[in-house]
Design a protein around this motif. Structure first.
Motif, PDB file in Angstrom:
ATOM      1  N   GLU A 114      -3.233  25.011 -76.578  1.00 48.29           N
ATOM      2  CA  GLU A 114      -4.187  24.076 -75.985  1.00 48.29           C
ATOM      3  C   GLU A 114      -3.623  22.655 -76.021  1.00 48.29           C
ATOM      4  OE1 GLU A 114      -6.501  25.216 -74.216  1.00 48.29           O
ATOM      5  OE2 GLU A 114      -6.681  27.215 -75.029  1.00 48.29           O
ATOM      6  N   THR A 115      -4.459  21.696 -75.727  1.00 46.55           N
ATOM      7  CA  THR A 115      -4.043  20.293 -75.654  1.00 46.55           C
ATOM      8  C   THR A 115      -4.880  19.454 -76.608  1.00 46.55           C
ATOM      9  OG1 THR A 115      -5.647  19.783 -73.921  1.00 46.55           O
ATOM     10  CG2 THR A 115      -3.469  20.545 -73.191  1.00 46.55           C
ATOM     11  N   LEU A 116      -4.419  18.241 -76.867  1.00 43.27           N
ATOM     12  CA  LEU A 116      -5.224  17.335 -77.692  1.00 43.27           C
ATOM     13  C   LEU A 116      -6.561  17.053 -77.013  1.00 43.27           C
ATOM     14  CD1 LEU A 116      -2.748  14.615 -79.034  1.00 43.27           C
ATOM     15  CD2 LEU A 116      -3.756  16.525 -80.269  1.00 43.27           C
ATOM     16  N   HIS A 117      -6.538  16.930 -75.713  1.00 44.82           N
ATOM     17  CA  HIS A 117      -7.771  16.671 -74.963  1.00 44.82           C
ATOM     18  C   HIS A 117      -8.787  17.797 -75.196  1.00 44.82           C
ATOM     19  CE1 HIS A 117     -10.247  15.018 -71.797  1.00 44.82           C
ATOM     20  NE2 HIS A 117     -10.338  16.225 -71.262  1.00 44.82           N
ATOM     21  N   TYR A 118      -8.323  19.024 -75.214  1.00 45.21           N
ATOM     22  CA  TYR A 118      -9.188  20.185 -75.458  1.00 45.21           C
ATOM     23  C   TYR A 118      -9.874  20.055 -76.824  1.00 45.21           C
ATOM     24  CZ  TYR A 118     -10.359  25.018 -76.706  1.00 45.21           C
ATOM     25  OH  TYR A 118     -11.005  26.152 -77.132  1.00 45.21           O
ATOM     26  N   TYR A 119      -9.079  19.813 -77.870  1.00 46.30           N
ATOM     27  CA  TYR A 119      -9.648  19.693 -79.214  1.00 46.30           C
ATOM     28  C   TYR A 119     -10.482  18.431 -79.373  1.00 46.30           C
ATOM     29  CZ  TYR A 119      -6.939  23.732 -80.479  1.00 46.30           C
ATOM     30  OH  TYR A 119      -6.435  25.001 -80.516  1.00 46.30           O
ATOM     31  N   GLU A 120     -10.119  17.364 -78.684  1.00 43.52           N
ATOM     32  CA  GLU A 120     -10.918  16.144 -78.727  1.00 43.52           C
ATOM     33  C   GLU A 120     -12.326  16.423 -78.194  1.00 43.52           C
ATOM     34  OE1 GLU A 120     -10.461  11.500 -77.287  1.00 43.52           O
ATOM     35  OE2 GLU A 120      -9.278  13.047 -76.292  1.00 43.52           O
ATOM     36  N   ASN A 121     -12.425  17.231 -77.158  1.00 43.69           N
ATOM     37  CA  ASN A 121     -13.735  17.554 -76.582  1.00 43.69           C
ATOM     38  C   ASN A 121     -14.556  18.477 -77.473  1.00 43.69           C
ATOM     39  OD1 ASN A 121     -13.403  16.052 -74.265  1.00 43.69           O
ATOM     40  ND2 ASN A 121     -12.463  17.722 -73.151  1.00 43.69           N
ATOM     41  N   ILE A 122     -13.956  19.559 -77.954  1.00 48.40           N
ATOM     42  CA  ILE A 122     -14.766  20.535 -78.687  1.00 48.40           C
ATOM     43  C   ILE A 122     -14.959  20.186 -80.158  1.00 48.40           C
ATOM     44  CG2 ILE A 122     -14.176  22.403 -77.101  1.00 48.40           C
ATOM     45  CD1 ILE A 122     -12.418  23.590 -79.319  1.00 48.40           C
ATOM     46  N   TRP A 123     -14.130  19.311 -80.708  1.00 53.64           N
ATOM     47  CA  TRP A 123     -14.242  18.979 -82.129  1.00 53.64           C
ATOM     48  C   TRP A 123     -14.764  17.568 -82.393  1.00 53.64           C
ATOM     49  CZ3 TRP A 123      -9.324  21.312 -84.841  1.00 53.64           C
ATOM     50  CH2 TRP A 123      -9.436  22.707 -84.842  1.00 53.64           C
ATOM     51  N   ALA A 124     -15.160  16.843 -81.386  1.00 54.18           N
ATOM     52  CA  ALA A 124     -15.685  15.484 -81.603  1.00 54.18           C
ATOM     53  C   ALA A 124     -16.879  15.513 -82.549  1.00 54.18           C
ATOM     54  CB  ALA A 124     -16.073  14.859 -80.272  1.00 54.18           C
ATOM     55  N   ALA A 125     -17.738  16.499 -82.403  1.00 54.30           N
ATOM     56  CA  ALA A 125     -18.918  16.612 -83.264  1.00 54.30           C
ATOM     57  C   ALA A 125     -18.555  17.013 -84.689  1.00 54.30           C
ATOM     58  CB  ALA A 125     -19.900  17.627 -82.682  1.00 54.30           C
ATOM     59  N   LYS A 126     -17.344  17.475 -84.902  1.00 57.45           N
ATOM     60  CA  LYS A 126     -16.886  17.876 -86.237  1.00 57.45           C
ATOM     61  C   LYS A 126     -16.156  16.745 -86.952  1.00 57.45           C
ATOM     62  CE  LYS A 126     -16.353  22.666 -84.739  1.00 57.45           C
ATOM     63  NZ  LYS A 126     -17.614  23.135 -85.238  1.00 57.45           N
ATOM     64  N   GLY A 127     -16.140  15.540 -86.348  1.00 52.62           N
ATOM     65  CA  GLY A 127     -15.541  14.385 -87.016  1.00 52.62           C
ATOM     66  C   GLY A 127     -14.121  14.067 -86.591  1.00 52.62           C
ATOM     67  N   PHE A 128     -13.645  14.647 -85.496  1.00 53.68           N
ATOM     68  CA  PHE A 128     -12.304  14.349 -85.017  1.00 53.68           C
ATOM     69  C   PHE A 128     -12.371  13.224 -83.995  1.00 53.68           C
ATOM     70  CE2 PHE A 128     -11.568  18.341 -86.961  1.00 53.68           C
ATOM     71  CZ  PHE A 128     -10.216  18.413 -87.248  1.00 53.68           C
ATOM     72  N   ILE A 129     -11.411  12.297 -84.089  1.00 48.34           N
ATOM     73  CA  ILE A 129     -11.374  11.159 -83.187  1.00 48.34           C
ATOM     74  C   ILE A 129      -9.922  10.879 -82.798  1.00 48.34           C
ATOM     75  CG2 ILE A 129     -11.304   9.497 -85.075  1.00 48.34           C
ATOM     76  CD1 ILE A 129     -12.973   7.596 -83.331  1.00 48.34           C
ATOM     77  N   ARG A 130      -9.745  10.480 -81.545  1.00 45.12           N
ATOM     78  CA  ARG A 130      -8.406  10.120 -81.047  1.00 45.12           C
ATOM     79  C   ARG A 130      -8.058   8.752 -81.612  1.00 45.12           C
ATOM     80  NH1 ARG A 130      -4.678  11.847 -76.688  1.00 45.12           N
ATOM     81  NH2 ARG A 130      -6.251  13.397 -76.257  1.00 45.12           N
ATOM     82  N   ILE A 131      -6.837   8.617 -82.164  1.00 48.38           N
ATOM     83  CA  ILE A 131      -6.425   7.324 -82.718  1.00 48.38           C
ATOM     84  C   ILE A 131      -5.272   6.699 -81.933  1.00 48.38           C
ATOM     85  CG2 ILE A 131      -7.274   7.790 -85.037  1.00 48.38           C
ATOM     86  CD1 ILE A 131      -4.237   8.222 -85.811  1.00 48.38           C
ATOM     87  N   ASN A 132      -4.598   7.492 -81.145  1.00 51.04           N
ATOM     88  CA  ASN A 132      -3.562   7.008 -80.241  1.00 51.04           C
ATOM     89  C   ASN A 132      -3.298   8.109 -79.217  1.00 51.04           C
ATOM     90  OD1 ASN A 132      -1.505   8.802 -81.397  1.00 51.04           O
ATOM     91  ND2 ASN A 132      -1.464   7.378 -83.125  1.00 51.04           N
ATOM     92  N   LYS A 133      -2.357   7.908 -78.330  1.00 47.03           N
ATOM     93  CA  LYS A 133      -2.201   8.891 -77.256  1.00 47.03           C
ATOM     94  C   LYS A 133      -1.655  10.228 -77.733  1.00 47.03           C
ATOM     95  CE  LYS A 133       2.343   7.391 -75.681  1.00 47.03           C
ATOM     96  NZ  LYS A 133       3.118   6.939 -74.546  1.00 47.03           N
ATOM     97  N   SER A 134      -1.139  10.301 -78.943  1.00 46.07           N
ATOM     98  CA  SER A 134      -0.564  11.568 -79.395  1.00 46.07           C
ATOM     99  C   SER A 134      -1.173  12.131 -80.684  1.00 46.07           C
ATOM    100  CB  SER A 134       0.952  11.425 -79.574  1.00 46.07           C
ATOM    101  OG  SER A 134       1.241  10.475 -80.567  1.00 46.07           O
ATOM    102  N   GLN A 135      -2.243  11.504 -81.209  1.00 46.07           N
ATOM    103  CA  GLN A 135      -2.823  12.001 -82.457  1.00 46.07           C
ATOM    104  C   GLN A 135      -4.348  12.018 -82.439  1.00 46.07           C
ATOM    105  OE1 GLN A 135      -0.790   9.270 -85.129  1.00 46.07           O
ATOM    106  NE2 GLN A 135       0.500  10.934 -85.859  1.00 46.07           N
ATOM    107  N   VAL A 137      -7.451  12.711 -85.304  1.00 41.33           N
ATOM    108  CA  VAL A 137      -7.615  12.705 -86.761  1.00 41.33           C
ATOM    109  C   VAL A 137      -8.985  13.246 -87.160  1.00 41.33           C
ATOM    110  CG1 VAL A 137      -7.890  11.140 -88.732  1.00 41.33           C
ATOM    111  CG2 VAL A 137      -6.012  10.826 -87.177  1.00 41.33           C
ATOM    112  N   ASN A 138      -9.003  13.996 -88.268  1.00 43.65           N
ATOM    113  CA  ASN A 138     -10.246  14.447 -88.882  1.00 43.65           C
ATOM    114  C   ASN A 138     -10.688  13.342 -89.842  1.00 43.65           C
ATOM    115  OD1 ASN A 138     -12.294  15.679 -90.297  1.00 43.65           O
ATOM    116  ND2 ASN A 138     -11.203  17.605 -90.581  1.00 43.65           N
ATOM    117  N   LEU A 139     -11.768  12.648 -89.512  1.00 40.33           N
ATOM    118  CA  LEU A 139     -12.222  11.512 -90.324  1.00 40.33           C
ATOM    119  C   LEU A 139     -12.602  11.913 -91.747  1.00 40.33           C
ATOM    120  CD1 LEU A 139     -14.301   9.573 -87.660  1.00 40.33           C
ATOM    121  CD2 LEU A 139     -12.068   8.944 -88.606  1.00 40.33           C
ATOM    122  N   LEU A 140     -12.907  13.187 -91.959  1.00 36.73           N
ATOM    123  CA  LEU A 140     -13.252  13.643 -93.310  1.00 36.73           C
ATOM    124  C   LEU A 140     -12.068  13.564 -94.274  1.00 36.73           C
ATOM    125  CD1 LEU A 140     -15.352  16.793 -92.345  1.00 36.73           C
ATOM    126  CD2 LEU A 140     -16.195  14.549 -93.099  1.00 36.73           C
TER     127      LEU A 140
END
Length: 179
Positions: A114-135, A137-140
């Motif tokens: 998959e892609t970062l964009h894919y995980y950014e969409n489905i895991w945003a509610a789990k505390g993941f946030i984009r911090i730059n174009k290639s990473q 992060v799980n804020l927890l």
């Protein structure tokens, strides 16, 4: 399962995106995605969208309707010729690099699909946030947030890895964490 009422061009785009999330297109579905300008069916739940914003509809479906699906709650990664199934809470961060997408945990790193964009969409509610174009992060797992020059930040993770938040994504981080 969802029905589509839209132009052929938008239909093909939606069909391609929905297939990535295993969402079927069926005429007898209770849910209907309706492009603005098309007639609303009276007997079904409808989501009206602008053709230009078709990806927002995908985000809505993936985060809402599909939130309980198993694949959003696990991640399968490859490390040392072995597959491992992980929960999102075990992942410190995801990174796109020359070797593809990698998921980093406290003890290992795993090659994932998959892609970062894919995980950014489905895991945003789990505390993941984009911090730059290639990473992503799980804020927890952020131990410290260090202010950096030029309106940026450095995140020190549980495993003492330091990740830089780009200026472009700093505002979103500040808003998310109220800092």
């Amino acid at each position: 399962m969802v029905q589509l009422l839209c132009s052929n061009k938008v239909y093909e785009k939606l069909k391609q995106e929905l297939s990535k999330y295993s969402i079927e297109i069926k005429q007898d579905s209770d849910w209907v995605l309706v492009e603005k300008g098309y007639d609303l069916p009276s007997d079904k739940l409808s989501i009206v969208f602008d053709a230009i914003d078709y990806m927002d509809v995908i985000k809505l479906l993936v985060s809402g309707i599909r939130a309980d699906i198993h694949f959003t709650n696990t991640l399968t990664g490859l490390s040392e010729n072995k597959f491992a199934v992980m929960e999102p809470r075990d992942v410190l961060y995801l990174e796109a690099g020359s070797e593809g997408i990698m998921a980093y945990t406290k003890g290992s790193r795993y090659s994932i699909k998959e892609t970062l964009h894919y995980y950014e969409n489905i895991w945003a509610a789990k505390g993941f946030i984009r911090i730059n174009k290639s990473q992503l992060v799980n804020l927890l797992h952020v131990k410290e947030i260090i202010p950096w020059f030029n309106s940026r930040y450095v995140l020190r993770m549980d495993n003492n890895t330091e990740l830089e938040v780009s200026k472009m994504f700093s505002k979103k981080l500040r808003n998310t964490l109220n800092i």
